[in-house]
Design a protein around this motif. Structure first.
Motif: not given
Length: 642
Positions: A117-127, A146-147, A169-170
């Motif tokens: 069901r995922l519509e958004l994944i935002n993991v930006k600004s991590n390691n 967002y990766l 797509l980022r």
């Protein structure tokens, strides 16, 4: 009837228990995530994510009212450190996952592929590290991925083209390499493609320019090559931003760009484009930013660019443009930044310069062949903060209203300049100016002040101590005299101070030790006298010191920044002494024993003197007493005889 009621009761009981089991599964998954977080400074999750309270009340958790299941997880910007456990794949109703702006590391677990069901994944600004997981292509409802700003490496998976609902797509600011997959052109709902700040190579797939829904294409700071298609904008009716700077793209700038009629930002700087600026760009009436810096463009700047009435930033520096600057450009009232420096432009600036640009903040025209006067009307650009007209052939008086270095300005700096209180940078170096107005101290927000290499004389104004924001003050190579004002010692932000090559005298102010940010101090070729203040050892950031060719005396300090300077800092100060590495004579060292003996002898002499005086005083008193008694005895004898 009773049987039907019993069946209904059993069904409700089973449904209730199933619901409990499902929310329990969500709770277990989240508690597993919590256990994999090794650092959370505010302990928000430690106290809030607890079995003693309902999952749906936890911070960062959103549940659906219908199924009472976790549908959104948002723990962004919580300074969390840790890894993502595979149990997170059990949040089967999750539609939004946002863990951005933390310091999670490791890989994204493949169990996330269970979250259909995922519509958004935002993991930006991590390691996060490793390759971009191919299992992401198994999420059929994903719209936003967002990766960015991690440490992902390897190639962009071609399988991402399976995400047919993807809108954004980022992947910018990673370590991705290889070519951009042409299959990305199959993402027919894509509005944003951001692959900036990677190591991508090859040409830009033409299929990308056929995605009619695109609003932004951002590919800057890669190693892309090739040419832009001549039909680049035939199928991009909605494009608003085209960012291609800092690559190796060549050929001409396609005139067809005019068909991107909604384009607002066009950035093509630092590439290998040749030819001229297409006049067709003037049809992009929505354009707010046009930056085509450091290319190999030539010819004249098209006068038609004056039609871009919404333009705020026009950047054409570091090219080979010739001819004069079109007057129409100076009537674009929305302009905030103009950059024309380091071309081969000639001619003059308009006599009404500034009247048509009330919003102008930065104007760079240095390094050309411009001549004539600079009109006082530039003061009408009341928001002007930076003006660079250096290395041209301007003549006449200095305008009232600022890099004006390396020209032929003469006479006095007008006092009205002190009224431009918004001024941050003032560079008047390498001219023939002979006096400064007394009210320059009003420019209390000035960051850099450079009047070096002029004909300025007299004392340094006490008002310069008002430049509390200044990081650079350069008064070198003038004819200033008298002492350095102590008010300069209050400039706590100052990093660079040069007073070299003047006729300043007197001591180096002890208050200079208060300028703790100082990194560069040049006082050479003056007439300073006295000792070098030992308090300057407190300037721990000082990297350059030159006090040579003065009349200083005494011992050179050795602590703090003096531990790293060489003899070049103290040349031609014949009365200085100190460590041999400074190539000065040694200081006279008085023997401790001799000094102690001298002090003892001096004390003895003082005591003997005091003792002698005391003895004389006592003797004198005794002598008087004896005389008094003798006189009394003689009087008694005389009375008896009588």
């Amino acid at each position: 009837m009773d049987i039907n009621c019993n069946v209904l009761f059993v069904a409700i009981f089973i449904l209730f228990n199933t619901s409990l089991a499902n929310i329990s599964t969500d709770e277990a998954a989240l508690l597993s995530l919590k256990s994999h977080i090794s650092f959370h400074p505010n302990n928000i999750l430690a106290s809030n994510w607890s079995s003693s309270s309902p999952v749906c009340s936890w911070i960062g958790i959103t549940c659906s009212s219908r199924h009472h299941r976790v549908t959104a997880l948002d723990i962004s910007s919580m300074q969390l450190h840790g890894t993502i456990p595979p149990h997170l794949g059990n949040l089967s109703f999750l539609s939004s996952l946002d863990i951005s702006n933390n310091t999670f590391h490791g890989d994204l677990p493949q169990e996330l592929a269970h979250l259909q069901r995922l519509e958004l994944i935002n993991v930006k600004s991590n390691n996060f590290t490793g390759a971009i997981a191919s299992f992401l292509s198994l999420l059929p409802n994903l719209c936003f991925l967002y990766l960015s700003s991690n440490q992902f490496s390897g190639r962009i998976p071609t399988s991402l083209s399976n995400l047919t609902k993807l809108q954004e797509l980022r992947l910018q600011n990673n370590f991705l390499k290889g070519e951009i997959p042409r299959e990305i052109g199959d993402l027919h709902y894509l509005t944003t493609l951001d692959l900036e700040f990677n190591k991508l190579t090859g040409s830009i797939p033409t299929s990308i320019f056929n995605i009619t829904t695109l609003h932004n294409i951002a590919l800057s700071e890669n190693n892309l090559t090739g040419k832009l298609p001549t039909t680049i904008c035939d199928h991009l009716p909605n494009l608003k931003g085209l960012y291609l700077s800092k690559n190796y793209l060549g050929g001409i700038i396609p005139p067809d760009i005019e068909n991107c009629r909604k384009l607002q930002i066009l950035s093509l700087s630092y590439n290998e484009f040749i030819g001229t600026v297409p006049r067709e760009l003037s049809n992009l009436t929505a354009l707010t930013t046009l930056v085509i810096e450091s290319l190999h463009l030539e010819g004249e700047i098209p006068m038609e660019l004056g039609n871009l009435k919404k333009l705020q930033w026009l950047g054409l520096p570091f090219n080979e443009f010739t001819g004069s600057i079109p007057a129409s450009i100076f009537n674009i009232s929305a302009l905030q930044i103009i950059e024309f420096e380091l071309n081969n432009l000639s001619g003059t600036l308009p006599s009404d310069l500034g009247r048509g640009m009330p919003n102008l903040e930065e104007f760079f025209c240095g390094g050309n062949n411009l001549s004539g006067f600079i009109s006082d009307s530039i003061a009408n650009s009341s928001k002007l903060r930076k003006l660079d007209l250096a290395v041209n052939s301007f003549t006449g008086p200095i305008p009232k209203s600022l890099d004006l270095s390396e020209n032929h300005f003469s006479g006095s700096v007008p006092s009205c300049l002190g009224n431009v209180t918004s001024l941050r940078y003032l560079n008047l170096a390498f001219n023939r100016l002979n006096s400064l107005p007394a009210n320059l101290g009003s420019l209390q927000d000035l960051i850099e002040f450079n009047v070096s290499s002029n004909l300025l004389s007299g004392h340094i104004s006490l008002e310069f101590g008002n430049f509390k924001s200044a990081t650079l003050i350069d008064l070198s190579k003038n004819d200033f005299s008298d002492k350095i004002p102590s008010t300069l010692g209050g400039l706590a932000q100052l990093i660079n101070l040069s007073l070299a090559h003047n006729r300043l005298d007197g001591p180096i102010p002890d208050l200079f030790s208060k300028m703790l940010a100082l990194e560069f101090l040049d006082l050479c070729f003056n007439n300073h006298s006295g000792e070098i203040p030992k308090s300057l050892e407190a300037l721990v950031y000082l990297k350059y010191l030159n006090i040579s060719f003065n009349e200083l005396s005494g011992e050179i300090p050795i602590g703090g920044p003096f531990a790293n300077v060489t003899s070049q800092s103290f040349l031609s100060n014949d009365a200085l002494c100190g460590d041999s590495r400074f190539n000065v004579k040694p200081c006279l060292i008085k023997s401790t024993n001799k000094s102690r003996r001298k002090r003892v002898l001096t004390g003895l002499y003082i005591l003997l003197g005091i003792g002698s005086l005391f003895t004389l005083a006592v003797g004198f008193v005794v002598f008087r007493l004896r005389n008094t008694k003798k006189s009394a005895s003689q009087k008694d004898v005389s009375r008896k005889r009588a």
